[in-house]
Design an enzyme around this catalytic site. Structure first.
Site, PDB file in Angstrom:
ATOM      1  N   SER A 215      15.582  27.236  46.600  1.00 60.74           N
ATOM      2  CA  SER A 215      16.339  27.635  45.412  1.00 60.74           C
ATOM      3  C   SER A 215      17.319  28.758  45.718  1.00 60.74           C
ATOM      4  CB  SER A 215      15.385  28.082  44.309  1.00 60.74           C
ATOM      5  OG  SER A 215      14.395  27.109  44.096  1.00 60.74           O
TER       6      SER A 215
HETATM    7  N1  SAH Z   1      10.265  27.107  45.528  1.00 56.00           N
HETATM    8  C1  SAH Z   1      10.790  26.285  46.583  1.00 56.00           C
HETATM    9  C2  SAH Z   1      11.737  25.282  46.032  1.00 56.00           C
HETATM   10  C3  SAH Z   1      11.238  23.935  46.332  1.00 56.00           C
HETATM   11  S1  SAH Z   1      12.142  22.595  45.622  1.00 56.00           S
HETATM   12  C4  SAH Z   1      11.427  27.151  47.657  1.00 56.00           C
HETATM   13  O1  SAH Z   1      11.584  28.341  47.437  1.00 56.00           O
HETATM   14  O2  SAH Z   1      11.739  26.629  48.720  1.00 56.00           O
HETATM   15  C5  SAH Z   1      10.826  21.850  44.686  1.00 56.00           C
HETATM   16  C6  SAH Z   1       9.645  21.358  45.467  1.00 56.00           C
HETATM   17  O3  SAH Z   1       8.779  20.686  44.538  1.00 56.00           O
HETATM   18  C7  SAH Z   1       9.960  20.329  46.548  1.00 56.00           C
HETATM   19  O4  SAH Z   1       9.456  20.783  47.777  1.00 56.00           O
HETATM   20  C8  SAH Z   1       9.248  19.070  46.073  1.00 56.00           C
HETATM   21  O5  SAH Z   1       8.728  18.280  47.136  1.00 56.00           O
HETATM   22  C9  SAH Z   1       8.141  19.635  45.216  1.00 56.00           C
HETATM   23  N2  SAH Z   1       7.574  18.698  44.247  1.00 56.00           N
HETATM   24  C10 SAH Z   1       8.208  17.768  43.498  1.00 56.00           C
HETATM   25  N3  SAH Z   1       7.336  17.107  42.719  1.00 56.00           N
HETATM   26  C11 SAH Z   1       6.101  17.634  42.978  1.00 56.00           C
HETATM   27  C12 SAH Z   1       4.778  17.368  42.498  1.00 56.00           C
HETATM   28  N4  SAH Z   1       4.532  16.435  41.585  1.00 56.00           N
HETATM   29  N5  SAH Z   1       3.773  18.111  42.988  1.00 56.00           N
HETATM   30  C13 SAH Z   1       3.983  19.068  43.915  1.00 56.00           C
HETATM   31  N6  SAH Z   1       5.205  19.365  44.414  1.00 56.00           N
HETATM   32  C14 SAH Z   1       6.253  18.663  43.949  1.00 56.00           C
END
Ligand code: SAH
Length: 202
Positions: A49
């Site tokens: 993000s």
């Molecule tokens: N906070 C993270 C941003 C990650 S983007 C950072 O700082 O890097 C959102 C993440 O949510 C992705 O890695 C994606 O794989 C995960 N995601 C999406 N759907 C999900 C689910 N149902 N359960 C767990 N993770 C999920």
């Protein structure tokens, strides 16, 4: 980074952001993007993000040092590391095993040891460790998953991007009250979608 000038977050949040080197959470080709205020690609087609949004979400949680936090969407682990500096323990669920393993390695490098990671579908939260004082979704859901509402402590706060995938979502800050979840909109945001099920590959 110029977050101090933007007035998006309080001192404790900004201090935590300053202590976590964002470049550590990016792959070699993208490290040069680490100190730009924008989202950047990570493995598995996901994104880390934008720092302003990380600051805004962290601040909205109003964390205190004794709190237990559930994060859905570990991704790179960057947001996880920041939460870990401000809370007692962070439980973070990710649907891609590779991302969870990479995040674990990075957190180890930073000597962050108050984090538990799990590979799974975040729609179901982490019932064995509930209730949580705070819950953060870092992927966009169409609605707040009911299991997560149940795992939120009374008077707890949940912050989540809610809205359709591929569109602008509303970043909501919700409090669990005796009458149910009461939410307010913080900002318009764009997140990768929250997808059902554990990822089959990676
Ligand atoms: N906070 C993270 C941003 C990650 S983007 C950072 O700082 O890097 C959102 C993440 O949510 C992705 O890695 C994606 O794989 C995960 N995601 C999406 N759907 C999900 C689910 N149902 N359960 C767990 N993770 C999920």
């Amino acid at each position: 980074m110029h977050l101090r000038r933007q007035n998006v977050a309080g001192r404790a949040t900004l201090a935590a952001l300053e202590r976590v080197p964002r470049s550590l959470f990016l792959g070699a080709p993208h490290k040069r993007l680490a100190y730009r205020d924008r989202a950047a690609p990570i493995d598995c087609g996901q994104t880390i993000s934008q720092p302003t949004i990380v600051a805004m979400m962290t601040d909205a949680l109003a964390l205190q040092p004794h709190m237990r936090v559930l994060e859905i969407g570990t991704g790179s682990g960057y947001q996880t590391a920041i939460l870990a500096l401000l809370a007692a323990h962070v439980y973070s669920v990710e649907r891609y095993r590779l991302l969870s393993e990479l995040a674990a390695e990075r957190l180890k490098v930073l000597h962050v040891d108050n984090v538990s990671l799990r590979v799974g579908d975040g729609h179901f939260g982490w019932p064995e460790e509930a209730p949580f004082d705070r819950i953060l979704l870092t992927a966009a859901a169409a609605a707040v998953p009911s299991d997560l509402v149940e795992q939120l402590a009374d008077d707890g706060i949940l912050v989540a991007p809610i809205g359709p995938a591929g569109h602008t979502q509303e970043l909501l800050r919700c409090r669990r009250t005796a009458d149910g979840l009461v939410g307010e909109k913080i900002a318009d945001v764009r997140f990768v979608p929250m997808v059902a099920g554990v990822a089959r590959s990676l």
